[in-house]
Design an enzyme around this catalytic site. Structure first.
Site, PDB file in Angstrom:
ATOM      1  N   TYR A 175      16.026  30.279  98.591  1.00  0.00           N
ATOM      2  CA  TYR A 175      15.335  31.475  99.086  1.00  0.00           C
ATOM      3  C   TYR A 175      14.506  31.154 100.326  1.00  0.00           C
ATOM      4  O   TYR A 175      14.286  32.039 101.166  1.00  0.00           O
ATOM      5  CB  TYR A 175      14.498  32.087  97.964  1.00  0.00           C
ATOM      6  N   HIS A 184      20.119  26.225  86.060  1.00  0.00           N
ATOM      7  CA  HIS A 184      21.507  26.717  86.067  1.00  0.00           C
ATOM      8  C   HIS A 184      22.392  25.788  86.892  1.00  0.00           C
ATOM      9  O   HIS A 184      23.613  25.903  86.845  1.00  0.00           O
ATOM     10  CB  HIS A 184      21.587  28.169  86.540  1.00  0.00           C
ATOM     11  N   HIS A 185      21.794  24.866  87.642  1.00  0.00           N
ATOM     12  CA  HIS A 185      22.568  23.814  88.310  1.00  0.00           C
ATOM     13  C   HIS A 185      22.943  22.703  87.331  1.00  0.00           C
ATOM     14  O   HIS A 185      23.651  21.776  87.720  1.00  0.00           O
ATOM     15  CB  HIS A 185      21.757  23.203  89.455  1.00  0.00           C
ATOM     16  N   THR A 204      17.363  41.046  94.204  1.00  0.00           N
ATOM     17  CA  THR A 204      18.282  40.813  95.325  1.00  0.00           C
ATOM     18  C   THR A 204      19.167  42.034  95.543  1.00  0.00           C
ATOM     19  O   THR A 204      19.390  42.461  96.683  1.00  0.00           O
ATOM     20  CB  THR A 204      19.155  39.575  95.048  1.00  0.00           C
ATOM     21  N   LYS A 236      17.508  44.864  97.473  1.00  0.00           N
ATOM     22  CA  LYS A 236      17.533  44.730  98.929  1.00  0.00           C
ATOM     23  C   LYS A 236      18.862  45.231  99.501  1.00  0.00           C
ATOM     24  O   LYS A 236      18.890  45.918 100.529  1.00  0.00           O
ATOM     25  CB  LYS A 236      17.289  43.270  99.327  1.00  0.00           C
ATOM     26  N   ARG A 274      34.880  19.345  93.984  1.00  0.00           N
ATOM     27  CA  ARG A 274      34.203  19.150  95.256  1.00  0.00           C
ATOM     28  C   ARG A 274      33.957  17.659  95.462  1.00  0.00           C
ATOM     29  O   ARG A 274      34.074  16.857  94.546  1.00  0.00           O
ATOM     30  CB  ARG A 274      32.878  19.927  95.302  1.00  0.00           C
ATOM     31  N   HIS A 316      16.176  25.149  94.011  1.00  0.00           N
ATOM     32  CA  HIS A 316      16.514  26.568  93.940  1.00  0.00           C
ATOM     33  C   HIS A 316      15.558  27.449  94.723  1.00  0.00           C
ATOM     34  O   HIS A 316      16.013  28.353  95.433  1.00  0.00           O
ATOM     35  CB  HIS A 316      16.685  27.075  92.516  1.00  0.00           C
ATOM     36  N   TRP A 355      23.917  15.485  99.757  1.00  0.00           N
ATOM     37  CA  TRP A 355      22.633  16.040 100.199  1.00  0.00           C
ATOM     38  C   TRP A 355      21.650  16.186  99.048  1.00  0.00           C
ATOM     39  O   TRP A 355      20.453  16.314  99.259  1.00  0.00           O
ATOM     40  CB  TRP A 355      22.847  17.394 100.891  1.00  0.00           C
ATOM     41  N   HIS A 372      26.457  16.481 106.564  1.00  0.00           N
ATOM     42  CA  HIS A 372      26.719  17.898 106.844  1.00  0.00           C
ATOM     43  C   HIS A 372      25.749  18.776 106.056  1.00  0.00           C
ATOM     44  O   HIS A 372      25.100  19.669 106.621  1.00  0.00           O
ATOM     45  CB  HIS A 372      28.163  18.258 106.489  1.00  0.00           C
ATOM     46  N   GLU A 401      14.385  26.513  97.343  1.00  0.00           N
ATOM     47  CA  GLU A 401      14.863  26.199  98.701  1.00  0.00           C
ATOM     48  C   GLU A 401      15.943  27.169  99.159  1.00  0.00           C
ATOM     49  O   GLU A 401      16.020  27.519 100.339  1.00  0.00           O
ATOM     50  CB  GLU A 401      15.396  24.754  98.736  1.00  0.00           C
ATOM     51  N   ASP A 436      -2.105  33.716 119.185  1.00  0.00           N
ATOM     52  CA  ASP A 436      -1.422  32.458 118.879  1.00  0.00           C
ATOM     53  C   ASP A 436      -1.507  32.264 117.376  1.00  0.00           C
ATOM     54  O   ASP A 436      -2.027  33.117 116.656  1.00  0.00           O
ATOM     55  CB  ASP A 436      -2.061  31.280 119.642  1.00  0.00           C
ATOM     56  N   SER A 474       6.580  17.952 108.124  1.00  0.00           N
ATOM     57  CA  SER A 474       6.691  19.010 109.128  1.00  0.00           C
ATOM     58  C   SER A 474       6.658  20.388 108.482  1.00  0.00           C
ATOM     59  O   SER A 474       5.938  21.287 108.932  1.00  0.00           O
ATOM     60  CB  SER A 474       7.995  18.837 109.928  1.00  0.00           C
ATOM     61  N   SER A 475       7.436  20.566 107.420  1.00  0.00           N
ATOM     62  CA  SER A 475       7.523  21.878 106.774  1.00  0.00           C
ATOM     63  C   SER A 475       6.196  22.301 106.161  1.00  0.00           C
ATOM     64  O   SER A 475       5.786  23.466 106.269  1.00  0.00           O
ATOM     65  CB  SER A 475       8.609  21.855 105.699  1.00  0.00           C
ATOM     66  N   SER A 529      16.101  43.072 108.104  1.00  0.00           N
ATOM     67  CA  SER A 529      15.257  44.224 107.837  1.00  0.00           C
ATOM     68  C   SER A 529      14.560  44.740 109.092  1.00  0.00           C
ATOM     69  O   SER A 529      13.979  45.829 109.075  1.00  0.00           O
ATOM     70  CB  SER A 529      14.204  43.874 106.772  1.00  0.00           C
TER      71      SER A 529
END
Length: 617
Positions: free
Chosen positions: A263, A308-309, A334, A337, A456, A259, A144, A80, A261, A109, A174-175, A274
C-alpha cells in the site's frame, strides 16, 4: 464551474544564473528541485530494473535456454524486484510528495528542507551501493524477499547478500527521514482554511503513506539488523532451531513490513489518479469523505493480513482462517475506491488525454490484480497458487497496472507544472497504448502458466509441460516495453526543451497548485492563500482574490517580496555520503567505518550549528 479570477502568468521565468549549474543542484534544499532530482534518479533506476526484466524474460522465452548462468539469473531477479520496489516505484512516488504536497497545501516548502535534501542523497548513494555490484557479478542473489535462514552466512557465503542487507538499511533511513518530514509538513504547514477534509486526495493518500512508512519500516529494520548480526557477528536469530532460533521469524517480520509496503507503493498512485480523473471529467471526486476513510481503513487493515503470504508454511487452521478473512475484508475499502472513480467519470465531460488514459487503465488493471488477490485469500486455493507464476501475474497487475500506470498518469498530468511546458500528446498516447499492450501481453499469460504449475524463480524449464506458448507470449510482450520507454524518454526530453508553453493551469484543474506560475517560483506563494473549499479554482466566488492577484505576479524574487527562504547547503550531501561510507566498511576495510563515521558526525555537527535561513528583520 468558474475558474479563478486572477490567472497566473503563462510561464514563470527561468532560474537565475546563481540558481543554475551543478553546484546549485548539489546544495539545493528547495522541495521542487529535490523532487526533480528524485524524478531523474528514479526514472534511471526504473530503466535499469526494466533492463533486468527484459533479460529475465529473454532467458525464459523458450525451454532449456542458457543466455545467462543460473547464478547471474538469481542476481537478476533479486535486483529486478529490489530495484523496482525500493529504487523506482517508492522514489517515483517521492517525486510527487516533494514537488506537489507543499503546493497543494499552500506552503512555501517542507517543514525540514535540509532533512529533505539528506533523504534524497541517502537514497541516491544507497541505490548506487546496492546496484553497482551487478556489474561485477556479485549482486544480491537471494530474492527481493531475502528469506532467512537461506540468506545467513552458512548458506550464502559471498558478499552478495551483504550488499542487500546493508543497502536496504541505508534506503530505510532515507524513507523514514522523508516520512517524518512530510508528516510534519502536512500537519503543521497547511494554509489557513486548509482543513484535513479540504486537502486534495493526493495529499491525503501521501499522508497515510507516511504513517505506514513510520510504522512498517522499523519492523524490516529489526529483521535486517538480526540478519546482519547473524552474518557478521555469528548470532543465531534465524538458523539453529535447537539453539532457540525460529526459521519462520524472518518471514513474519518481513511480511509484517511487506504487506503494508504494497500500500506504500500503490496508495500514492491512487492519490494521483484521484487528481487526474476529476480534472479530465470536469467533476469533483465522487464520495470524497468515503475515499478518505477507505484509505485510512486500507492502512489499518494492511497490518492485519501479512500471513496470507505464508499459508503454505503450516501455521494451522486458526491462523489461516484469521488471515484469510482479513484478506477478504481489505478488498472492501479497495473496491470502494474503484466504484468511486467510476462514479466520478460517469456523465462527466471526459477528455481522453494521455494522463486520463493512464488513469483509466489503473482502474481497469488494478481491478484485475485485486480480483486475483481475493483468490489468494482462500488458503486451499492459495496452496495451489503459491510460488507459481499465477502469483507473479497477480502482483505485477497490482504494482505495474496499479502503481506504474498511476505514476505515468501523474507525470503527464504534472509535467506542465514541473517544467512549464506540455508533453506531446500524440507521442504520449503511443507510449500509453504500447505500454498497455505490453503490460497485458506480458503478464496475463502468466496466470495460465501458473495454473499449469510453472513455479516462480526458475532459471529454465523443460519442454512439454504446457508452458512454452505462455512464456513465448510473455517474452514477446516484455520486448515491447523498451520501445514504449524509449518513446517516453524522447517525449520527455523533447517536451522539456521545446514543448508548448503550458500556462499556470492548462488542464483547468481545481486545486491550489494550479493557481501559481509554471514552473513555480522559489517561494511558491507570494502570499499564502486562504482556502474555503476542496476545489478553490472551481469555486470562483470563494477564491481569495487578493492572494490570487499577488501570486499571479511574475518575475518577483523572494528578496523582492521580503520572503525569507532557507540557505542552500552541501552539508546534507556529506552527511549522507559519510553514512554510506561507514556502512561500506562492514564489507571492505574496517577503516572505512571510522572514516565514514567521522565524516558523518563532523558534517552533521556543522549542519546543526549553521543557521537555516537569514535572520528576520
Amino acid at each position: 464551474m468558474a475558474s479563478t479570477a486572477y490567472p497566473a502568468p503563462a510561464h514563470a521565468p527561468a532560474y537565475s544564473a546563481e540558481q543554475s549549474g551543478l553546484w546549485a543542484w548539489l546544495t539545493t534544499v528547495d522541495h521542487k528541485r529535490i523532487g526533480i532530482l528524485y524524478l531523474y534518479t528514479a526514472l534511471s533506476f526504473f530503466v535499469i530494473g526494466g533492463m533486468e526484466a527484459v533479460i529475465i524474460r529473454a532467458q525464459l522465452g523458450a525451454p532449456n535456454q542458457h543466455l545467462v548462468s543460473a547464478e547471474f539469473y538469481n542476481q537478476l531477479f533479486t535486483m529486478h524486484g529490489t530495484t523496482m520496489i525500493f529504487l523506482a516505484i517508492m522514489p517515483l512516488s517521492a517525486v510527487f510528495f516533494n514537488f506537489i504536497i507543499p503546493l497543494q497545501i499552500g506552503a512555501r516548502d517542507v517543514a525540514f528542507p535540509r532533512l529533505n535534501a539528506f533523504s534524497y542523497w541517502v537514497y541516491l548513494f544507497g541505490g548506487i551501493f546496492i546496484t553497482v555490484p551487478i556489474l561485477f557479478a556479485v549482486a544480491p542473489n537471494g530474492g527481493w524477499f531475502g528469506y532467512a535462514p537461506l540468506t545467513i552466512r552458512q548458506y550464502s557465503p559471498g558478499v552478495n547478500i551483504d550488499f542487500w542487507v546493508i543497502g536496504l538499511q541505508i534506503l530505510g533511513i532515507s524513507s523514514l527521514a522523508a516520512a517524518f518530514n512530510f508528516l510534519t509538513t502536512i500537519i503543521n504547514l497547511r494554509a489557513p482554511g486548509m482543513t484535513f477534509m479540504r486537502m486534495p486526495m493526493f495529499t491525503w493518500m501521501a499522508f497515510i503513506v507516511q504513517i505506514l512508512l513510520v510504522l512498517a519500516f522499523p519492523v524490516i529494520t529489526i529483521a535486517l539488523v538480526f540478519l546482519l548480526f547473524d552474518r557478521f557477528f555469528g548470532t543465531n536469530f534465524y538458523n539453529t532451531v535447537s539453539a532457540g532460533a525460529d526459521p519462520l521469524l524472518w518471514q513474519h517480520l518481513f511480511w509484517i513490513f511487506g504487506h503494508p509496503e504494497v500500500y506504500i507503493l500503490v496508495l500514492p498512485a491512487f492519490g494521483l489518479v484521484s487528481e487526474v480523473l476529476p480534472t479530465y471529467s470536469k467533476k469533483p471526486l465522487f464520495g470524497y469523505p468515503v475515499m478518505v476513510y477507505s484509505g485510512i481503513l486500507i492502512a489499518a487493515l494492511g497490518f492485519g493480513v501479512w500471513a496470507h503470504h505464508m499459508f503454505a508454511v503450516g501455521m494451522g487452521p486458526i491462523a489461516d482462517t484469521f488471515f484469510g478473512l482479513t484478506t477478504m475484508l481489505i478488498a472492501i475499502p479497495t473496491g470502494v475506491k474503484i466504484f468511486n472513480w467510476i462514479a466520478t467519470m460517469a456523465q462527466g465531460a471526459i477528455r481522453y488525454t494521455t494522463a486520463m488514459l493512464f488513469g483509466i487503465s489503473l482502474v481497469a488493471l488494478f481491478t484485475i490484480g485485486g480480483i486475483s488477490g481475493i483468490m489468494h485469500a482462500s488458503p486451499p486455493a492459495d496452496l495451489q497458487q503459491t510460488d507459481t507464476y499465477f502469483i507473479v501475474a497477480h502482483f505485477h497487475y497490482v504494482l505495474f497496472g496499479g502503481s506504474i500506470m498511476g505514476i505515468f498518469a501523474g507525470i503527464y498530468h504534472y509535467f506542465p507544472k514541473i517544467q512549464g511546458r506540455l508533453m506531446d500528446e500524440k507521442l504520449g498516447k503511443i507510449h500509453f497504448w504500447l505500454t498497455f499492450i505490453a503490460m497485458n501481453l506480458t503478464f496475463f499469460p502468466m496466470h495460465f502458466a501458473g495454473m499449469l504449475g510453472m513455479p516462480r524463480r526458475v532459471y529454465t524449464y523443460d519442454t512439454g509441460q504446457g508452458w512454452d506458448l505462455f512464456n513465448a507470449m510473455s517474452t514477446a510482450g516484455a520486448m515491447i516495453f523498451p520501445i514504449a520507454t524509449l518513446i517516453f524518454i524522447y517525449n520527455f526530453f523533447k517536451s522539456r526543451k521545446s514543448g508548448e508553453i503550458a500556462g499556470s493551469n492548462p488542464w483547468g484543474a481545481g486545486t491550489l497548485e494550479w493557481s501559481i506560475p509554471s514552473p513555480p517560483p522559489e517561494y511558491n506563494f507570494a502570499k499564502i492563500p486562504t482556502v474555503t473549499s476542496r476545489y478553490p479554482l472551481w469555486e470562483g466566488k470563494e477564491v481569495d482574490h487578493e492572494s490570487a492577484r499577488i501570486n499571479s505576479q511574475e518575475g518577483k524574487t523572494a528578496a523582492d517580496l521580503g520572503i525569507v527562504m532557507p540557505y542552500n547547503t552541501i552539508k546534507p550531501l556529506f552527511v549522507a555520503l559519510g553514512l554510506v561510507i561507514m556502512f561500506c566498511g562492514l564489507i571492505s576495510s574496517r577503516a572505512l567505518i571510522g572514516i565514514g563515521a567521522a565524516m558523518m558526525v563532523l558534517s552533521l555537527y556543522s549542519w546543526l550549528l549553521s543557521p537555516l535561513e537569514p535572520e528576520h528583520h
